[in-house]
Design an enzyme around this catalytic site. Sequence first.
Site, PDB file in Angstrom:
ATOM      1  N   ASP A  13       0.825  -1.209   0.000  1.00  0.00           N
ATOM      2  CA  ASP A  13       0.000   0.000   0.000  1.00  0.00           C
ATOM      3  C   ASP A  13       0.860   1.261   0.000  1.00  0.00           C
ATOM      4  O   ASP A  13       0.649   2.177  -0.784  1.00  0.00           O
ATOM      5  CB  ASP A  13      -0.985   0.001   1.194  1.00  0.00           C
ATOM      6  CG  ASP A  13      -0.308  -0.253   2.540  1.00  0.00           C
ATOM      7  OD1 ASP A  13       0.922  -0.436   2.584  1.00  0.00           O
ATOM      8  OD2 ASP A  13      -1.024  -0.278   3.562  1.00  0.00           O
TER       9      ASP A  13
ATOM     10  N   ASP B 252       6.845   3.843   3.518  1.00  0.00           N
ATOM     11  CA  ASP B 252       7.105   4.952   4.442  1.00  0.00           C
ATOM     12  C   ASP B 252       8.615   4.942   4.708  1.00  0.00           C
ATOM     13  O   ASP B 252       9.384   5.493   3.928  1.00  0.00           O
ATOM     14  CB  ASP B 252       6.247   4.723   5.689  1.00  0.00           C
ATOM     15  CG  ASP B 252       6.314   5.828   6.713  1.00  0.00           C
ATOM     16  OD1 ASP B 252       6.827   6.901   6.392  1.00  0.00           O
ATOM     17  OD2 ASP B 252       5.851   5.636   7.845  1.00  0.00           O
TER      18      ASP B 252
ATOM     19  N   PHE C 197       0.364  11.625   7.358  1.00  0.00           N
ATOM     20  CA  PHE C 197      -0.347  10.370   7.597  1.00  0.00           C
ATOM     21  C   PHE C 197      -1.635  10.339   6.770  1.00  0.00           C
ATOM     22  O   PHE C 197      -2.407  11.287   6.772  1.00  0.00           O
ATOM     23  CB  PHE C 197      -0.674  10.220   9.083  1.00  0.00           C
ATOM     24  CG  PHE C 197      -1.212   8.870   9.408  1.00  0.00           C
ATOM     25  CD1 PHE C 197      -0.370   7.772   9.511  1.00  0.00           C
ATOM     26  CD2 PHE C 197      -2.575   8.676   9.572  1.00  0.00           C
ATOM     27  CE1 PHE C 197      -0.869   6.501   9.780  1.00  0.00           C
ATOM     28  CE2 PHE C 197      -3.087   7.413   9.846  1.00  0.00           C
ATOM     29  CZ  PHE C 197      -2.229   6.328   9.944  1.00  0.00           C
TER      30      PHE C 197
ATOM     31  N   ASP D 181      -5.191   2.275   6.939  1.00  0.00           N
ATOM     32  CA  ASP D 181      -5.983   2.442   8.156  1.00  0.00           C
ATOM     33  C   ASP D 181      -5.369   3.426   9.135  1.00  0.00           C
ATOM     34  O   ASP D 181      -4.163   3.672   9.117  1.00  0.00           O
ATOM     35  CB  ASP D 181      -6.107   1.098   8.879  1.00  0.00           C
ATOM     36  CG  ASP D 181      -4.789   0.681   9.542  1.00  0.00           C
ATOM     37  OD1 ASP D 181      -3.775   0.609   8.822  1.00  0.00           O
ATOM     38  OD2 ASP D 181      -4.776   0.452  10.765  1.00  0.00           O
TER      39      ASP D 181
HETATM   40  P1  IMP Z   1       7.420   1.220   6.478  1.00  0.00           P
HETATM   41  O1  IMP Z   1       7.984  -0.092   6.927  1.00  0.00           O
HETATM   42  O2  IMP Z   1       7.845   2.346   7.387  1.00  0.00           O
HETATM   43  O3  IMP Z   1       7.691   1.531   5.027  1.00  0.00           O
HETATM   44  O4  IMP Z   1       5.868   1.146   6.718  1.00  0.00           O
HETATM   45  C1  IMP Z   1       5.040   0.524   5.870  1.00  0.00           C
HETATM   46  C2  IMP Z   1       3.707   0.211   6.516  1.00  0.00           C
HETATM   47  O5  IMP Z   1       3.312   1.202   7.494  1.00  0.00           O
HETATM   48  C3  IMP Z   1       2.662   0.262   5.443  1.00  0.00           C
HETATM   49  O6  IMP Z   1       2.478  -0.992   4.855  1.00  0.00           O
HETATM   50  C4  IMP Z   1       1.432   0.725   6.180  1.00  0.00           C
HETATM   51  O7  IMP Z   1       0.741  -0.372   6.715  1.00  0.00           O
HETATM   52  C5  IMP Z   1       1.968   1.573   7.305  1.00  0.00           C
HETATM   53  N1  IMP Z   1       1.911   3.022   6.972  1.00  0.00           N
HETATM   54  C6  IMP Z   1       2.932   3.836   6.607  1.00  0.00           C
HETATM   55  N2  IMP Z   1       2.503   5.093   6.390  1.00  0.00           N
HETATM   56  C7  IMP Z   1       1.166   5.060   6.618  1.00  0.00           C
HETATM   57  C8  IMP Z   1       0.135   6.076   6.522  1.00  0.00           C
HETATM   58  O8  IMP Z   1       0.345   7.261   6.197  1.00  0.00           O
HETATM   59  N3  IMP Z   1      -1.127   5.655   6.805  1.00  0.00           N
HETATM   60  C9  IMP Z   1      -1.430   4.369   7.157  1.00  0.00           C
HETATM   61  N4  IMP Z   1      -0.506   3.399   7.254  1.00  0.00           N
HETATM   62  C10 IMP Z   1       0.784   3.753   6.978  1.00  0.00           C
END
Ligand code: IMP
Length: 179
Positions: free
Chosen positions: A100, A103, A152, A159
């Site tokens: 999705d 981040d 966010f 979610d």
């Molecule tokens: P990462 O490991 O920091 O890249 O985080 C990835 C996961 O964090 C994604 O698959 C989402 O489930 C969640 N995530 C990151 N940013 C957001 C956001 O803005 N809204 C909701 N979920 C997020």
Amino acid sequence: MQIHDKHFKPFITAQQIQQRIAELGEQLTRDYANKNPMFIVVLNGAMIFASDLLRTITVPCTLQTMSAKSYGAGTQSSGNVTVGSNIPDVAGRHVILVEDIVDTGLTLQRVSELLQQHNPASVTIAALLSKPEMHKTKLHLPYICFDIPPAFVVGYGLDYAEHGRNLPDIYVLDEEHTQ
Ligand code: IMP
């Protein structure tokens, strides 16, 4: 629009999302012709995006899922990534991980590293959203629908404390109306 204690405002419409997904689907269909790609959907957030993206792919392909979690109940990446134990049989396959949002990138880095241990022919990433300013990894990201600022967002599978996944549009946290 309110979810739990936070206010959100409109950000990306359902129509804009569908238009970009159609373009991405064409690109993937071109790049993966004759490669019989295996799409692996990273649950839960990517399931809505994946169900629309997969229906734009017009070459033979297969579909698997994996679960990975890095966010807790709040709005910040925890950095602790938990990956489910069911790893699809990727040996010799061209894998497209469907996520999705990227981040920090730590979730996808962890999942890609795990898959690499099982000898896939290749692994790439297709994601709906990416927050380039938040990246803490050097992932190659050739298939992103939208680069967004480090805010966010909820909706279209994403979610806030497990709510908002069902919204057809994407909303961003409204800092002015949220303490
Ligand atoms: P990462 O490991 O920091 O890249 O985080 C990835 C996961 O964090 C994604 O698959 C989402 O489930 C969640 N995530 C990151 N940013 C957001 C956001 O803005 N809204 C909701 N979920 C997020």
